[in-house]
Design a protein around this motif. Structure first.
Motif, mmCIF file in Angstrom:
data_model
loop_
_atom_site.group_PDB
_atom_site.id
_atom_site.type_symbol
_atom_site.label_atom_id
_atom_site.label_comp_id
_atom_site.label_asym_id
_atom_site.label_seq_id
_atom_site.Cartn_x
_atom_site.Cartn_y
_atom_site.Cartn_z
ATOM 1 N N GLY A 20 -11.881 -33.257 -53.061
ATOM 2 C CA GLY A 20 -10.876 -33.452 -52.022
ATOM 3 C C GLY A 20 -10.616 -32.170 -51.238
ATOM 4 O O GLY A 20 -10.263 -32.218 -50.063
ATOM 5 N N ALA A 23 -12.949 -31.939 -48.187
ATOM 6 C CA ALA A 23 -12.558 -32.870 -47.122
ATOM 7 C C ALA A 23 -11.342 -32.332 -46.359
ATOM 8 O O ALA A 23 -11.309 -32.320 -45.131
ATOM 9 C CB ALA A 23 -12.257 -34.243 -47.713
ATOM 10 N N TRP A 24 -10.366 -31.858 -47.104
ATOM 11 C CA TRP A 24 -9.159 -31.338 -46.454
ATOM 12 C C TRP A 24 -9.489 -30.153 -45.552
ATOM 13 O O TRP A 24 -9.008 -30.051 -44.418
ATOM 14 C CB TRP A 24 -8.135 -30.935 -47.533
ATOM 15 C CG TRP A 24 -6.801 -30.546 -46.990
ATOM 16 C CD1 TRP A 24 -5.725 -31.361 -46.783
ATOM 17 C CD2 TRP A 24 -6.397 -29.232 -46.561
ATOM 18 N NE1 TRP A 24 -4.683 -30.639 -46.265
ATOM 19 C CE2 TRP A 24 -5.060 -29.334 -46.119
ATOM 20 C CE3 TRP A 24 -7.033 -28.000 -46.522
ATOM 21 C CZ2 TRP A 24 -4.343 -28.244 -45.646
ATOM 22 C CZ3 TRP A 24 -6.320 -26.909 -46.034
ATOM 23 C CH2 TRP A 24 -4.991 -27.034 -45.597
ATOM 24 N N GLY A 26 -12.408 -29.404 -44.194
ATOM 25 C CA GLY A 26 -13.207 -29.853 -43.053
ATOM 26 C C GLY A 26 -12.328 -30.388 -41.938
ATOM 27 O O GLY A 26 -12.531 -30.094 -40.752
ATOM 28 N N ARG A 27 -11.318 -31.173 -42.331
ATOM 29 C CA ARG A 27 -10.397 -31.733 -41.329
ATOM 30 C C ARG A 27 -9.611 -30.680 -40.622
ATOM 31 O O ARG A 27 -9.496 -30.665 -39.401
ATOM 32 C CB ARG A 27 -9.392 -32.637 -42.030
ATOM 33 C CG ARG A 27 -9.803 -34.050 -42.067
ATOM 34 C CD ARG A 27 -8.786 -34.820 -42.841
ATOM 35 N NE ARG A 27 -7.756 -35.307 -41.958
ATOM 36 C CZ ARG A 27 -7.217 -36.506 -42.067
ATOM 37 N NH1 ARG A 27 -7.642 -37.323 -43.011
ATOM 38 N NH2 ARG A 27 -6.285 -36.899 -41.274
ATOM 39 N N ARG A 28 -9.023 -29.789 -41.403
ATOM 40 C CA ARG A 28 -8.178 -28.750 -40.817
ATOM 41 C C ARG A 28 -8.984 -27.857 -39.884
ATOM 42 O O ARG A 28 -8.510 -27.462 -38.819
ATOM 43 C CB ARG A 28 -7.580 -27.876 -41.919
ATOM 44 C CG ARG A 28 -6.269 -28.367 -42.441
ATOM 45 C CD ARG A 28 -5.159 -28.217 -41.398
ATOM 46 N NE ARG A 28 -3.870 -28.015 -42.010
ATOM 47 C CZ ARG A 28 -3.059 -28.978 -42.417
ATOM 48 N NH1 ARG A 28 -3.392 -30.247 -42.266
ATOM 49 N NH2 ARG A 28 -1.906 -28.696 -42.977
ATOM 50 N N ALA A 30 -11.831 -28.649 -38.280
ATOM 51 C CA ALA A 30 -12.221 -29.400 -37.086
ATOM 52 C C ALA A 30 -11.064 -29.454 -36.092
ATOM 53 O O ALA A 30 -11.253 -29.329 -34.884
ATOM 54 C CB ALA A 30 -12.678 -30.807 -37.472
ATOM 55 N N VAL A 36 -17.662 -27.143 -39.447
ATOM 56 C CA VAL A 36 -18.257 -26.996 -40.779
ATOM 57 C C VAL A 36 -19.657 -27.582 -40.715
ATOM 58 O O VAL A 36 -19.838 -28.753 -40.389
ATOM 59 C CB VAL A 36 -17.440 -27.721 -41.858
ATOM 60 C CG1 VAL A 36 -18.183 -27.693 -43.195
ATOM 61 C CG2 VAL A 36 -16.073 -27.076 -42.011
ATOM 62 N N THR A 37 -20.668 -26.759 -41.004
ATOM 63 C CA THR A 37 -22.053 -27.213 -40.837
ATOM 64 C C THR A 37 -22.707 -27.591 -42.154
ATOM 65 O O THR A 37 -23.731 -28.268 -42.163
ATOM 66 C CB THR A 37 -22.889 -26.119 -40.152
ATOM 67 O OG1 THR A 37 -22.647 -24.873 -40.815
ATOM 68 C CG2 THR A 37 -22.494 -25.988 -38.690
ATOM 69 N N ARG A 38 -22.140 -27.162 -43.254
ATOM 70 C CA ARG A 38 -22.692 -27.538 -44.554
ATOM 71 C C ARG A 38 -21.620 -27.324 -45.609
ATOM 72 O O ARG A 38 -20.761 -26.455 -45.464
ATOM 73 C CB ARG A 38 -23.920 -26.680 -44.885
ATOM 74 C CG ARG A 38 -24.702 -27.170 -46.088
ATOM 75 C CD ARG A 38 -25.919 -26.293 -46.351
ATOM 76 N NE ARG A 38 -26.950 -26.471 -45.338
ATOM 77 C CZ ARG A 38 -28.268 -26.552 -45.607
ATOM 78 N NH1 ARG A 38 -28.690 -26.494 -46.852
ATOM 79 N NH2 ARG A 38 -29.139 -26.685 -44.631
ATOM 80 N N SER A 39 -21.676 -28.147 -46.652
ATOM 81 C CA SER A 39 -20.714 -28.021 -47.741
ATOM 82 C C SER A 39 -21.494 -28.132 -49.044
ATOM 83 O O SER A 39 -22.248 -29.084 -49.237
ATOM 84 C CB SER A 39 -19.677 -29.142 -47.611
ATOM 85 O OG SER A 39 -18.834 -29.170 -48.717
ATOM 86 N N VAL A 40 -21.372 -27.117 -49.899
ATOM 87 C CA VAL A 40 -22.188 -27.038 -51.107
ATOM 88 C C VAL A 40 -21.287 -26.954 -52.330
ATOM 89 O O VAL A 40 -20.233 -26.336 -52.286
ATOM 90 C CB VAL A 40 -23.113 -25.788 -51.037
ATOM 91 C CG1 VAL A 40 -23.865 -25.580 -52.345
ATOM 92 C CG2 VAL A 40 -24.076 -25.904 -49.865
ATOM 93 N N VAL A 41 -21.709 -27.606 -53.414
ATOM 94 C CA VAL A 41 -21.014 -27.492 -54.696
ATOM 95 C C VAL A 41 -21.973 -26.900 -55.714
ATOM 96 O O VAL A 41 -23.109 -27.383 -55.843
ATOM 97 C CB VAL A 41 -20.549 -28.867 -55.211
ATOM 98 C CG1 VAL A 41 -19.851 -28.727 -56.564
ATOM 99 C CG2 VAL A 41 -19.639 -29.547 -54.203
ATOM 100 N N ARG A 59 -26.985 -18.640 -42.729
ATOM 101 C CA ARG A 59 -26.904 -19.703 -41.718
ATOM 102 C C ARG A 59 -25.609 -19.658 -40.910
ATOM 103 O O ARG A 59 -25.559 -20.126 -39.781
ATOM 104 C CB ARG A 59 -26.982 -21.080 -42.395
ATOM 105 C CG ARG A 59 -28.312 -21.416 -43.050
ATOM 106 C CD ARG A 59 -28.253 -22.793 -43.724
ATOM 107 N NE ARG A 59 -27.299 -22.813 -44.820
ATOM 108 C CZ ARG A 59 -27.631 -22.905 -46.111
ATOM 109 N NH1 ARG A 59 -28.885 -23.032 -46.482
ATOM 110 N NH2 ARG A 59 -26.703 -22.893 -47.029
ATOM 111 N N ARG A 179 -12.172 -34.769 -30.315
ATOM 112 C CA ARG A 179 -12.344 -35.906 -31.217
ATOM 113 C C ARG A 179 -11.058 -36.694 -31.323
ATOM 114 O O ARG A 179 -9.970 -36.129 -31.260
ATOM 115 C CB ARG A 179 -12.692 -35.430 -32.623
ATOM 116 C CG ARG A 179 -14.061 -34.884 -32.756
ATOM 117 C CD ARG A 179 -14.485 -34.833 -34.213
ATOM 118 N NE ARG A 179 -15.787 -34.185 -34.281
ATOM 119 C CZ ARG A 179 -15.960 -32.872 -34.244
ATOM 120 N NH1 ARG A 179 -14.911 -32.069 -34.185
ATOM 121 N NH2 ARG A 179 -17.166 -32.372 -34.267
#
Lengths: 431, 431
Positions: A20, A23-24, A26-28, A30, A36-41, A59, A179
């Motif tokens: 979560g 996601a939070w 990424g929203r904030r 944007a 955000v171009t990539r998200s890794v765990v 990158r 958006r």
């Protein structure tokens, strides 16, 4: 400005925790025009974290990490950042004093491992954490910057809002992309996509469909010059093409729209819930100040309670069981009258995983009693996805949306015939 | 066997959707002894997907992708896989026929773009999707294998369970790692970690703490020889050290434990909810078959309904407002008596974001009325994390857990004094 997210923790790879935080963030980001171009765990291993940070900085301009800043031995993000920067971890005396003070104030002993939270990669800046113990860190690294934040959501969010977002937004420049999300209920994704084909064809406009149980959010993106103006034009077309199915935009929930419409009429609603067990009341009360328009609710999960709490005819229940349109109607009337509300909204049905009273899983009746003699019962036929316990959660959620949507349409002045017709079309659509 | 996950979709980077698919897949794979070593999210861009697939296959034996297999133009995973494999996309006639048949059966016209779902990278194997239209794909690539699955959760899960997991598990070998999750309520993470220091020190044993509002799950991992035996030994120590705070293991929820304990006594519970608005009823009815032990509930969010529906003394409400221990006690008695249940469980409090009746956010009273003269009211002081709307959701969730935990402890035979003492300690702990 390109940003990548790096979330650290074995619990995410093992699926014990859902991401979560990403996601939070990424929203904030944007919202502030930062992409955000990539998200890794990755898991709790220093070498893997070092490699992932270096790849990401190859990158992107900035990397935001969450997790691994706590007091326990599996919290290794500090170590990884020191290693990546080629510096030592040093204990910060001011930070140590603050930790000791916090713990003493609570009348507790300091756990020795908690002192790890006072260790900082040499040269890193501390980001104030007003919601907890471990500060965030800012580390300059090979021409880029790493912001390391705690994994506890409330702490991460606080540091993001107070420190990181203002810093990143300052470097983001004017928004080149605009958006907006338009929220709909009661129509299928494929039907919406077909209706919106002409909007898809507008230059520089992209649409994305985000389906939730019984809802679809349509995200409109306008890129390039005059993005805001073209976004407004596209939104106008979307609204015209989808008509009554649009209930709101952005973060506006169906429940908040229902409260607003009730408030405009000075009316209240009471709910009677069977298969949803309280979820409709919970959804309505998720909106602050809802006591003005939400009278209250009765959770009549067991069949006998429908008679006892709401006065549903016992003979009807004996003959047809609890899953019947007339039961939904009587539940709606019963709760409206007993709680003295303007509207009564009721649901009865089969959430599964097993059939009930000979009715298949997904059979649902929604009853609505209006302030006058208005009575409506709809029977949304819910698709049954997957198997087992998942069905149950999805059917319950879909039922909440269908119930609130019926009330919204009636309050918004769509004639009862149209609501019934929409429900029929919906059924045919699902084949 | 090392597996990486690649989730595709702008909506995930933008935070419109939370990555529940990755969490579900990680869990299922871990259960079968397959280790997820990294999880990556990228947007809907073919070149970025190609690069991410190639990087992942450089580190892992298999890559599982989700998303981008649907009918719309932002679904580009098929194109990316064809490009990565250096082959063409070819239309599969059998697949096209099946799509046309599905659509005809539903009495609809086929949208031209839906035919994209019949395009397949040359040489790829189709994975049957019994829950939807787009099949999964298996593509052999540079010594590794890519499984591409739809992003719709029910379809992804179906293909995973029916096809992918059996194939991967066959190559995984015997489990070298054993894991178990022990679930606790009512103790702080830092207190648990301090109590379990000796278990952390056991050779080959690792502990992880997974905090949820008012709950902490302790995941025990045993690696190396005799993993199962050593796991059992570690679990025994954890249980001994945490005592009554442990309520279950694995997927067992607090609600399911409460139902089991009620069932053993042939008892039922009725709930009266103020700030939670129906969430306690929803949680109790999330368990199938709960009508045997859950009598029903009253959602008395507005103050006047506490008198009207539950008979709470009107003078008390006038004098002290709704947030008061005696109100919680009378709500519990009222709902028990009016619904004819064995136990009455009630909550009243301030969820925020604003104070109410002069009480600060996080003030909560939980009332319990037993079958005899037993009456209990606890006042868990809830920490107030973050700001604004987030507070509200967290306080409501914590209240649900505290209420169910109080009932569980009473049903499990912990003396009322102990419950009260635990609540006091809890309060001191939070300083």
């Amino acid at each position: 400005m390109r940003v990548e997210l790096l979330t650290v923790g074995d619990e995410l790879l093992l699926g014990d925790t859902i991401n979560g935080n990403a996601a939070w963030m990424g929203r904030r980001l944007a919202e502030r025009g930062v992409e955000v171009t990539r998200s890794v765990v990755v898991g709790d291993e220093p070498d893997v974290i070092v490699a992932a940070v270096e790849e990401a900085l190859g990158r992107a301009d900035a990397v935001l990490t969450t997790g691994g800043l706590g007091p326990t031995y599996d919290d290794v993000t500090r170590d990884a950042l020191a290693k990546a920067a080629g510096v030592a971890l040093v204990r910060d005396p001011a930070l140590e004093a603050r930790l000791r003070e916090r713990v003493a104030k609570a009348g507790r002993d300091l756990q020795p491992m908690a002192l790890r939270m006072a260790d900082v990669p040499e040269g890193a800046a501390l980001l104030r954490n007003s919601a907890g113990s471990a500060p965030g860190l800012r580390v300059e690294l090979g021409g880029g910057v790493v912001y390391a934040l705690p994994g506890v959501p409330s702490e991460m969010r606080t540091i993001m809002d107070e420190v990181v977002l203002p810093e990143l937004a300052a470097g983001a420049g004017p928004l080149a992309v605009a958006r907006r999300t338009v929220r709909t209920a009661g129509l299928w994704e494929s039907v919406i996509a077909a209706r919106l084909a002409e909007v898809e064809a507008m230059p520089g406009i992209r649409l994305a469909y985000l389906p939730d149980p019984a809802e679809v959010k349509v995200r409109i993106t306008a890129a390039g010059g005059a993005a805001q103006e073209r976004l407004a034009e596209a939104e106008g077309r979307v609204r015209a093409l989808l008509g009554d199915a649009v209930y709101g935009t952005g973060d506006e929930s169906l429940a908040s729209v229902v409260h607003r419409l009730l408030g405009e009429r000075g009316a209240t609603v009471a709910v009677a819930e069977s298969l949803t067990g309280g979820l409709i009341g919970a959804e309505l009360t998720s909106v602050p100040g809802s006591s003005d328009t939400f009278a209250g609710g009765a959770v009549t999960y067991a069949t006998s309670m429908k008679h006892r709490m709401l006065g549903v005819d016992a003979g009807l229940l004996d003959e047809h069981g609890a899953v019947h349109p007339e039961v939904a109607r009587q539940m709606a009337e019963g709760v409206r009258d007993r709680l003295g509300a303007g509207y009564g909204l009721a649901v009865t049905g089969v959430a599964g995983p097993d059939p009930q009273d000979g009715r298949p899983v997904g059979t649902v009746y929604v009853g609505l009693a209006g302030p006058g003699s208005e009575r409506l019962v709809t029977a949304p036929r819910l698709p049954v996805p997957g198997t087992g316990m998942e069905i149950r959660a999805v059917i319950r959620r879909m039922t909440v949306v269908h119930a609130l949507e019926l009330l919204r349409r009636v309050l918004a002045g769509v004639a009862p015939e149209d609501v019934a017709r929409d429900a029929r079309e919906d059924r045919e659509e699902r084949g």
